[in-house]
Scaffold this active site. Structure first.
Site, PDB file in Angstrom:
ATOM      1  CG  LEU A 229      -1.997 -36.642  25.891  1.00 46.79           C
ATOM      2  CD1 LEU A 229      -1.593 -37.344  27.188  1.00 46.79           C
ATOM      3  CD2 LEU A 229      -2.946 -35.491  26.200  1.00 46.79           C
TER       4      LEU A 229
ATOM      5  CG  ASP B 223      -0.027 -30.359  18.238  1.00 47.70           C
ATOM      6  OD1 ASP B 223      -0.913 -29.645  18.756  1.00 47.70           O
ATOM      7  OD2 ASP B 223      -0.282 -31.345  17.528  1.00 47.70           O
TER       8      ASP B 223
ATOM      9  N   GLY C 218      -0.330 -41.769  20.731  1.00 49.27           N
ATOM     10  CA  GLY C 218      -1.705 -42.045  20.317  1.00 49.27           C
ATOM     11  C   GLY C 218      -2.768 -41.547  21.273  1.00 49.27           C
TER      12      GLY C 218
HETATM   13  C1  GLA Z   1      -3.459 -31.964  15.820  1.00 44.81           C
HETATM   14  C2  GLA Z   1      -2.559 -31.089  14.958  1.00 44.81           C
HETATM   15  C3  GLA Z   1      -2.690 -29.617  15.335  1.00 44.81           C
HETATM   16  C4  GLA Z   1      -4.145 -29.187  15.392  1.00 44.81           C
HETATM   17  C5  GLA Z   1      -4.984 -30.189  16.184  1.00 44.81           C
HETATM   18  C6  GLA Z   1      -6.464 -29.873  16.109  1.00 44.81           C
HETATM   19  O1  GLA Z   1      -3.026 -31.942  17.141  1.00 44.81           O
HETATM   20  O2  GLA Z   1      -1.215 -31.472  15.108  1.00 44.81           O
HETATM   21  O3  GLA Z   1      -1.965 -28.822  14.449  1.00 44.81           O
HETATM   22  O4  GLA Z   1      -4.655 -28.996  14.107  1.00 44.81           O
HETATM   23  O5  GLA Z   1      -4.796 -31.515  15.736  1.00 44.81           O
HETATM   24  O6  GLA Z   1      -6.728 -28.667  16.742  1.00 44.81           O
END
Ligand code: GLA
Length: 401
Positions: free
Chosen positions: A125, A172, A122
């Site tokens: 990260l 991510d 949350g």
């Molecule tokens: C989250 C999502 C990513 C990206 C970000 C915003 O972390 O998992 O794919 O869209 O938000 O940049």
């Protein structure tokens, strides 16, 4: 950092077997927010917080997983449609990864797994991407085959879509799988071409400040933003028939044709179009070692996320505003999906201690909430953890087979 030996020891206690251990990191995004699902550019780096998975193959096709973070277990069979993904959220990530890899990437063996993570959930990260990537890396490694890191990242993204209902982009999972120590990762989210860009840590530190106000990515707003961007593309296609994503739209084109868009949709598009340009500029600044220019782009990014994309929060704005008054801060912005979570701050190395004290003090005074500050180098992507299992097991007398 995770104590892999302790994890291996606990694995032996539960399963009576010697595991291998795999790990994958969480991330912060330096710049390029909400651009990934618009076919654009992002510049994240992996952080020194990670999820580790101790694993051992089984002779059947069952996956048994235990998490030390919650003290919970789950088990399912890859050959049965019976799902356990209606249970706790962490189970959805594990089952999603296993089933998606099994059907799309490579046929899996059953496995016993034990999970331990120090990525705070949350906090924005990417604790979920770290879990998905570590689990996927561990399961694929049990087949004896090589890990295709792009397929791994895509499986993580699909898990979010199909098992969690969060229509996330690829950033991510991609950085968790591909990061290189000491480097940020410039990713073209359309072609998936990427470049590792060194970060000049002799001069600056990356300081992460968690507002300690939790967000829920699966909550509606993220998906609403994504739908708004799709609406923007559809409407702009009347004048720009060749575009497929907002990534294809220039600032000049948006100025010219954007007036026909509803106000909210135009603001969303403006954020994405300007953020893409900022991200490429920031990558150039990083390559040139121009950290002042980089920092300036971070402030601009925050302003755009706050005013045009409207994904910031009162706490995030307060945190960034406080940072702007502290000497030695080159730039600060919210990082990740928004609606809470963390800010990322670029701080002159010699001012880091002062910065940490000042932000903790001022944020508490302004909000009544204690911030959590984390200073992190850029670390490497998913890998097998090297541990001396031999030493540990003889020291503890754990059973072996
Ligand atoms: C989250 C999502 C990513 C990206 C970000 C915003 O972390 O998992 O794919 O869209 O938000 O940049």
């Amino acid at each position: 950092m995770i104590d892999y030996r302790k994890l291996a020891h606990r694995f032996r206690q539960l399963y009576g077997d010697e595991p291998r251990v795999f790990r994958a990191p969480g991330r912060i995004n330096l710049i390029g927010e909400h651009t990934d699902y618009n076919g654009g550019f992002v510049l994240p780096m992996a952080i020194e917080r990670e999820t580790a998975v101790a694993v051992r193959p089984r002779n059947d096709r069952r996956i048994h997983a235990h998490t030390l973070n919650y003290g919970e277990s789950a088990e399912f069979d890859l050959d049965s449609v019976d799902t356990v993904a209606t249970g706790p959220v962490w189970v959805r990530f594990v089952e999603g990864m296993a089933r998606i890899i099994d059907s799309d990437v490579t046929r899996l063996r059953g496995a016993n797994m034990m999970i331990l993570s120090d990525v705070p959930p949350g906090a924005g990260l990417s604790s979920s991407a770290a879990l998905e990537t570590a689990v996927g890396f561990a399961l694929i490694s049990m087949t004896g085959g090589n890990v295709d890191r792009i397929a791994l990242a895509k499986a993580g993204q699909r898990t979010e879509h199909d098992y969690v209902g969060a229509q996330v982009g690829i950033m991510d999972q991609f950085v968790s799988a591909h990061a290189r120590a000491g480097h940020a990762l410039l990713l073209d989210c359309r072609s998936l071409g990427f470049e590792h860009v060194p970060i000049d840590t002799a001069r600056v530190s990356v300081v992460i400040c968690d507002t300690n106000v939790k967000h829920d990515l699966a909550s509606s707003e993220y998906n609403v933003r994504r739908a708004e961007c799709e609406t923007a593309v559809r409407l702009l296609q009347a004048d720009l028939p060749n575009i497929t994503d907002l990534r294809d739209v220039s600032e000049a084109e948006l100025d010219e044709y954007g007036t026909r868009l509803p106000q909210t949709i135009r603001l969303r598009a403006r954020h994405v179009v300007t953020e893409n340009a900022r991200t490429l500029e920031a990558a150039d600044a990083l390559k040139l070692g121009d950290m002042n220019a980089f920092g300036w782009l971070m402030w601009e990014s925050h302003r755009s996320l706050r005013d045009d994309y409207e994904v910031s929060s009162g706490e995030l704005d307060t945190m960034v505003e406080i940072a702007s008054r502290i000497e030695g801060v080159l730039g600060a912005r919210m990082t990740g999906g928004g609606f809470g979570g963390s800010t990322v701050n670029l701080v002159a190395r010699e001012r880091v201690r002062h910065f940490t004290e000042a932000i903790e003090h001022e944020y508490l005074r302004a909000t009544g909430i204690a911030a959590t500050v984390l200073i992190s180098n850029a670390c490497g992507g998913a890998s097998e953890a090297k541990i001396e299992l031999q030493d540990e097991s003889s020291a503890t007398g754990a059973s072996r087979r």
